[in-house]
Design an enzyme around this catalytic site. Structure first.
Site, PDB file in Angstrom:
ATOM      1  N   GLY A 157     -11.993 -15.498   1.383  1.00 26.75           N
ATOM      2  CA  GLY A 157     -12.962 -14.419   1.228  1.00 26.75           C
ATOM      3  C   GLY A 157     -13.537 -14.398  -0.183  1.00 26.75           C
ATOM      4  O   GLY A 157     -13.260 -15.280  -0.989  1.00 26.75           O
ATOM      5  N   TYR A 181     -13.376   2.332   9.446  1.00 30.08           N
ATOM      6  CA  TYR A 181     -13.003   1.380   8.393  1.00 30.08           C
ATOM      7  C   TYR A 181     -12.180   2.092   7.305  1.00 30.08           C
ATOM      8  O   TYR A 181     -11.106   1.616   6.907  1.00 30.08           O
ATOM      9  CB  TYR A 181     -14.266   0.760   7.788  1.00 30.08           C
ATOM     10  CG  TYR A 181     -14.013  -0.033   6.532  1.00 30.08           C
ATOM     11  CD1 TYR A 181     -13.425  -1.294   6.583  1.00 30.08           C
ATOM     12  CD2 TYR A 181     -14.350   0.487   5.271  1.00 30.08           C
ATOM     13  CE1 TYR A 181     -13.182  -2.009   5.423  1.00 30.08           C
ATOM     14  CE2 TYR A 181     -14.116  -0.226   4.113  1.00 30.08           C
ATOM     15  CZ  TYR A 181     -13.533  -1.479   4.184  1.00 30.08           C
ATOM     16  OH  TYR A 181     -13.290  -2.178   3.036  1.00 30.08           O
TER      17      TYR A 181
HETATM   18  N1  LIG Z   1     -16.436  -6.226   0.375  1.00 32.23           N
HETATM   19  C1  LIG Z   1     -16.529  -5.007  -0.137  1.00 32.23           C
HETATM   20  O1  LIG Z   1     -17.617  -4.486  -0.398  1.00 32.23           O
HETATM   21  C2  LIG Z   1     -15.273  -4.217  -0.424  1.00 32.23           C
HETATM   22  C3  LIG Z   1     -15.393  -2.913  -0.893  1.00 32.23           C
HETATM   23  C4  LIG Z   1     -14.231  -2.197  -1.167  1.00 32.23           C
HETATM   24  C5  LIG Z   1     -12.988  -2.781  -0.984  1.00 32.23           C
HETATM   25  N2  LIG Z   1     -12.917  -4.056  -0.522  1.00 32.23           N
HETATM   26  C6  LIG Z   1     -11.579  -4.639  -0.332  1.00 32.23           C
HETATM   27  O2  LIG Z   1     -11.390  -5.681  -1.276  1.00 32.23           O
HETATM   28  C7  LIG Z   1     -10.557  -6.703  -0.713  1.00 32.23           C
HETATM   29  C8  LIG Z   1     -11.241  -8.051  -0.814  1.00 32.23           C
HETATM   30  O3  LIG Z   1     -12.456  -7.981  -0.086  1.00 32.23           O
HETATM   31  P1  LIG Z   1     -13.397  -9.238   0.153  1.00 32.23           P
HETATM   32  O4  LIG Z   1     -14.797  -8.757   0.068  1.00 32.23           O
HETATM   33  O5  LIG Z   1     -12.945 -10.379  -0.685  1.00 32.23           O
HETATM   34  O6  LIG Z   1     -13.086  -9.546   1.695  1.00 32.23           O
HETATM   35  P2  LIG Z   1     -13.641 -10.759   2.568  1.00 32.23           P
HETATM   36  O7  LIG Z   1     -14.621 -11.567   1.810  1.00 32.23           O
HETATM   37  O8  LIG Z   1     -14.036 -10.164   3.883  1.00 32.23           O
HETATM   38  O9  LIG Z   1     -12.342 -11.644   2.759  1.00 32.23           O
HETATM   39  C9  LIG Z   1     -11.310 -11.268   3.602  1.00 32.23           C
HETATM   40  C10 LIG Z   1     -10.621 -12.542   4.048  1.00 32.23           C
HETATM   41  O10 LIG Z   1      -9.520 -12.173   4.883  1.00 32.23           O
HETATM   42  C11 LIG Z   1      -9.527 -13.077   5.994  1.00 32.23           C
HETATM   43  N3  LIG Z   1      -8.791 -12.507   7.109  1.00 32.23           N
HETATM   44  C12 LIG Z   1      -9.229 -11.682   8.107  1.00 32.23           C
HETATM   45  N4  LIG Z   1      -8.235 -11.432   8.973  1.00 32.23           N
HETATM   46  C13 LIG Z   1      -7.137 -12.092   8.520  1.00 32.23           C
HETATM   47  C14 LIG Z   1      -5.810 -12.241   8.993  1.00 32.23           C
HETATM   48  N5  LIG Z   1      -5.411 -11.638  10.111  1.00 32.23           N
HETATM   49  N6  LIG Z   1      -4.956 -13.008   8.290  1.00 32.23           N
HETATM   50  C15 LIG Z   1      -5.350 -13.632   7.160  1.00 32.23           C
HETATM   51  N7  LIG Z   1      -6.605 -13.554   6.666  1.00 32.23           N
HETATM   52  C16 LIG Z   1      -7.490 -12.783   7.340  1.00 32.23           C
HETATM   53  C17 LIG Z   1     -11.005 -13.257   6.293  1.00 32.23           C
HETATM   54  O11 LIG Z   1     -11.205 -14.359   7.149  1.00 32.23           O
HETATM   55  P3  LIG Z   1     -12.498 -14.342   8.102  1.00 32.23           P
HETATM   56  O12 LIG Z   1     -13.683 -14.342   7.212  1.00 32.23           O
HETATM   57  O13 LIG Z   1     -12.325 -15.571   8.920  1.00 32.23           O
HETATM   58  O14 LIG Z   1     -12.396 -13.049   8.907  1.00 32.23           O
HETATM   59  C18 LIG Z   1     -11.540 -13.463   4.883  1.00 32.23           C
HETATM   60  O15 LIG Z   1     -11.393 -14.794   4.463  1.00 32.23           O
HETATM   61  C19 LIG Z   1     -10.280  -6.267   0.727  1.00 32.23           C
HETATM   62  O16 LIG Z   1      -9.070  -5.561   0.798  1.00 32.23           O
HETATM   63  C20 LIG Z   1     -11.423  -5.311   1.021  1.00 32.23           C
HETATM   64  O17 LIG Z   1     -11.133  -4.381   2.039  1.00 32.23           O
HETATM   65  C21 LIG Z   1     -14.026  -4.796  -0.253  1.00 32.23           C
END
Ligand SMILES: NC(=O)c1ccc[n+]([C@@H]2O[C@H](COP(=O)([O-])OP(=O)(O)OC[C@H]3O[C@@H](n4cnc5c(N)ncnc54)[C@H](OP(=O)(O)O)[C@@H]3O)[C@@H](O)[C@H]2O)c1
Length: 288
Positions: free
Chosen positions: A11, A127
């Protein structure tokens, strides 16, 4: 040698941790994603942790589809909640430390002053509820640190910055909401903070204090301001018009105000956080 397991490493944040890890020697990083370690699979996660014995787990795995979560809450809860419980239960009572990430969407957005770690969560979306469940599960282990972050973007994967660049390259004008206020976070800054923190603790330079912390870049803006700055920095010829959220209804109504107060992390860990405009410039340079 300290073993650091990173889940969800394909991610945005996981990829940025991979980049930062290259500057840190003497640590054994294990990067996994859903294909190599599905955190929702209770038996796999238990076996993996018991076999590899990590000293630290950075859980970047997440379900982040805010609108889809309304109709597939079970899936969101499985990845954002139950999977965190799976990890926390395996390491419960051990010296292994868990760094887990949560979201500004655990708040209802009705405040007009920055949310502190002690502010009452009141998620208004499926969410947000799944992320709040994950926080509670992480805290069953005494060595868990939860970093709530907001509006994450990166050079990796899809995000608001890349969407605006793409759309602004194809259109003469874009409408962007101006009544949702928060702070963007460059995932590279968050990654650096996390790895520096771990390294500082391992080298006994700082003390690890478990609990909830807020981390975003400095400053405040609306999505409209953010889009304007992206267009300005990239030099694209596209006009951004401010619109109200109610003119662009989404399946999940986003909170109107989610600025996070970062005093706790800055004071506890003595870190400097860049302003969102400075970090946006850096990200755009990397994208060019
Ligand atoms: N993005 C935002 O704007 C935002 C805002 C606030 C907080 N956050 C938090 O910050 C953290 C990092 O976010 P991010 O943007 O880096 O997230 P991201 O880009 O969506 O990455 C999440 C990763 O987790 C993988 N994943 C999904 N289900 C899984 C499973 N069962 N086992 C193992 N891996 C799995 C996904 O794979 P797939 O792509 O194949 O599903 C993806 O590679 C997360 O906790 C998120 O909730 C994000």
């Amino acid at each position: 040698m300290a073993i650091i397991l990173v889940t969800g490493a394909s991610g945005q944040l996981g990829n940025e941790i991979k980049v930062v890890s290259k500057n840190f020697y003497g640590y054994d990083f294990i990067f996994t994603d859903i294909d190599t370690l599905n955190v929702a699979d209770v038996e796999k996660i238990r076996a993996f942790i018991l076999k590899n014995k990590p000293d630290w787990i950075i859980n970047c795995a997440a379900y982040n589809l805010v609108d889809n979560a309304e109709s597939e809450y079970d899936k969101a809860l499985m990845i954002n909640g139950t999977a965190v419980r799976n990890i926390a239960e395996v390491i419960r009572g051990s010296e292994c430390k868990l760094i887990h990430f949560s979201s500004d969407y655990v708040f209802d957005g009705k405040s007009n002053v920055p949310y502190k770690e002690t502010s009452e969560p009141n998620p208004q979306t499926a969410y947000g509820r799944s992320k709040l469940a994950g926080e509670k599960y992480a805290l069953i282990h005494h060595g868990s640190m939860i970093l709530r972050t907001s509006w994450l973007y990166s050079t990796f994967r899809n995000n608001f910055v890349k969407t605006i660049i793409k759309n602004a390259s194809e259109k003469r004008s874009l409408n962007v909401v101006f009544d949702q206020t928060g702070t963007p976070t460059y995932a590279a800054d968050l990654a650096e903070t996390v790895v520096n923190l771990i390294s500082g603790v391992i080298r006994n330079q700082i003390a690890f204090n478990a609990g909830i912390y807020h981390y975003s870049n400095e400053g405040v803006c609306s999505w409209y301001d953010f889009a304007e700055e992206i267009v300005k920095e990239t030099g694209l010829d596209c006009k951004i018009y401010p619109v109200l959220s109610k003119e662009y209804p989404t399946v999940a109504q986003r909170p109107f105000y989610t600025v996070l107060d970062k005093k706790k992390i800055k004071e506890n860990y003595n870190i400097n956080i860049p302003h969102w405009r400075t970090s946006l410039k850096k990200c755009i340079k990397h994208l060019e």
